[in-house]
Design an enzyme around this catalytic site. Structure first.
Site, short mmCIF file in Angstrom:
data_model
loop_
_atom_site.label_atom_id
_atom_site.label_comp_id
_atom_site.label_asym_id
_atom_site.label_seq_id
_atom_site.Cartn_x
_atom_site.Cartn_y
_atom_site.Cartn_z
N GLY A 29 -34.95 134.89 -6.66
CA GLY A 29 -35.48 134.02 -5.61
C GLY A 29 -35.09 132.56 -5.83
O GLY A 29 -34.45 132.21 -6.83
N SER A 30 -35.53 131.71 -4.90
CA SER A 30 -35.12 130.31 -4.97
C SER A 30 -35.77 129.59 -6.16
O SER A 30 -35.15 128.72 -6.77
CB SER A 30 -35.46 129.61 -3.65
OG SER A 30 -36.84 129.72 -3.37
N ALA A 83 -43.04 134.34 -6.95
CA ALA A 83 -43.92 135.22 -6.17
C ALA A 83 -44.04 134.68 -4.75
O ALA A 83 -43.79 133.50 -4.50
CB ALA A 83 -45.30 135.32 -6.82
N LYS A 94 -44.96 140.26 -4.24
CA LYS A 94 -43.56 139.92 -4.46
C LYS A 94 -42.68 140.81 -3.59
O LYS A 94 -43.14 141.77 -3.00
CB LYS A 94 -43.19 140.14 -5.94
CG LYS A 94 -43.89 139.14 -6.86
CD LYS A 94 -43.46 139.26 -8.31
CE LYS A 94 -42.01 139.39 -8.53
NZ LYS A 94 -41.18 138.35 -7.87
N GLY A 97 -37.66 138.69 -1.43
CA GLY A 97 -36.21 138.73 -1.62
C GLY A 97 -35.68 140.14 -1.82
O GLY A 97 -34.52 140.32 -2.20
N GLU A 103 -37.75 144.05 -10.23
CA GLU A 103 -38.67 143.03 -10.77
C GLU A 103 -39.85 143.71 -11.46
O GLU A 103 -40.27 143.29 -12.54
CB GLU A 103 -39.17 142.13 -9.64
CG GLU A 103 -38.09 141.21 -9.09
CD GLU A 103 -38.48 140.44 -7.84
OE1 GLU A 103 -37.81 139.46 -7.54
OE2 GLU A 103 -39.46 140.81 -7.17
C1 5RP Z 1 -37.97 138.41 -4.69
C2 5RP Z 1 -39.30 137.86 -5.02
C3 5RP Z 1 -39.43 136.39 -5.18
O1 5RP Z 1 -40.00 136.11 -6.42
C4 5RP Z 1 -40.33 135.86 -4.10
O2 5RP Z 1 -39.81 136.25 -2.84
C5 5RP Z 1 -40.44 134.33 -4.15
O3 5RP Z 1 -39.25 133.76 -3.74
P1 5RP Z 1 -39.02 132.20 -3.74
O4 5RP Z 1 -39.00 131.75 -5.16
O5 5RP Z 1 -37.66 132.05 -3.07
O6 5RP Z 1 -40.12 131.55 -2.95
O7 5RP Z 1 -40.27 138.56 -5.17
O8 5RP Z 1 -38.03 139.78 -4.44
#
Ligand code: 5RP
Length: 222
Positions: A29-30, A83, A94, A97, A103
């Site tokens: 994720g970002s 998350a 979660k 992404g 994960e």
């Molecule tokens: C990916 C995830 C990420 O941790 C979750 O979507 C958070 O993403 P971001 O850091 O971009 O807000 O679970 O599967």
């Protein structure tokens, strides 16, 4: 301060949990992207990382950080991941992404799960963010009907294929009062690979980036 700056703050603070020379687990994720970039700047490097997605593997490799197969390591001291929602009780949603299954596996193999988030992710009760459920493609419609029986409104995330070749259903309308029970119940549906509730094994440390600095939460009593 922007949400990205808060993510970056949380990501930088997570470095404190990393011992040079060790093998760590890395999420997706970002927020984790900021963490990977910060890792690359550590003066004493880690020995390698087990990654939860092809995207994170590429970013790690791009920084020259060795990416290892989980089967080749005995265990992991630390797993760092973001998350979509988190509670003070360390329960998470979660999978925004689509990397939730890997994960969950890497988190399970780690002694300490350090979850890094911006403050918008902190909620009183999980469920506003649609709960991602990874499903075997042939079971998608069946699983969707079963999820509706549990009170949710599943929507197929069309165009997304997970790293495991599976589909994602995003389940809206769930007011999650019993995260552990719901995680278990959804995982019992044939065709479900896993769901995005991380409650049976939640985070051990929640590192929250805020405008005022970094707030660190641990389960009560720890
Ligand atoms: C990916 C995830 C990420 O941790 C979750 O979507 C958070 O993403 P971001 O850091 O971009 O807000 O679970 O599967």
């Amino acid at each position: 301060m922007s949400q990205d700056q808060q993510k970056q703050r949380a990501a930088a603070a997570a470095l404190e949990y990393i011992q040079p020379g060790t093998i760590i687990g890395v999420g997706t994720g970002s927020t984790v992207n900021f963490f990977i970039d910060a890792l690359a700047g550590m003066p004493s490097r880690i020995a390698g990382a087990v990654s939860s997605s092809e995207a994170s593997s590429r970013r790690l490799a791009g920084h020259g950080i060795p990416v290892l197969d989980l089967n080749s390591v005995a265990g992991l001291e630390v797993y760092v991941d973001g998350a979509d929602e988190a509670t003070r009780g360390m329960h998470l949603i979660k999978g925004g992404g689509a990397a939730l299954t890997r994960e969950k596996i890497v988190a399970a193999a780690a002694r300490t799960f350090v979850c890094i988030v911006d403050e918008a992710k902190l909620v009183e009760r999980l469920g506003k963010f649609p709960l991602p459920v990874e499903v075997i493609p042939m079971a998608r419609a069946y699983v969707a009907r079963e999820l509706a029986r549990l009170g949710g409104q599943p929507v197929w995330r069309q165009g997304t294929v997970t790293d495991n070749g599976c589909d994602i259903l995003d389940v809206r309308g769930l007011d999650i009062v019993d995260p552990v029970g719901l995680e278990r119940a959804i995982n019992q549906i044939p065709g479900v690979v896993t769901n995005g509730l991380f409650a049976q094994r939640g985070a051990d440390v929640l590192v929250i980036g805020t405008d005022a600095g970094v707030q660190t939460l641990r389960p009560s009593g720890h």
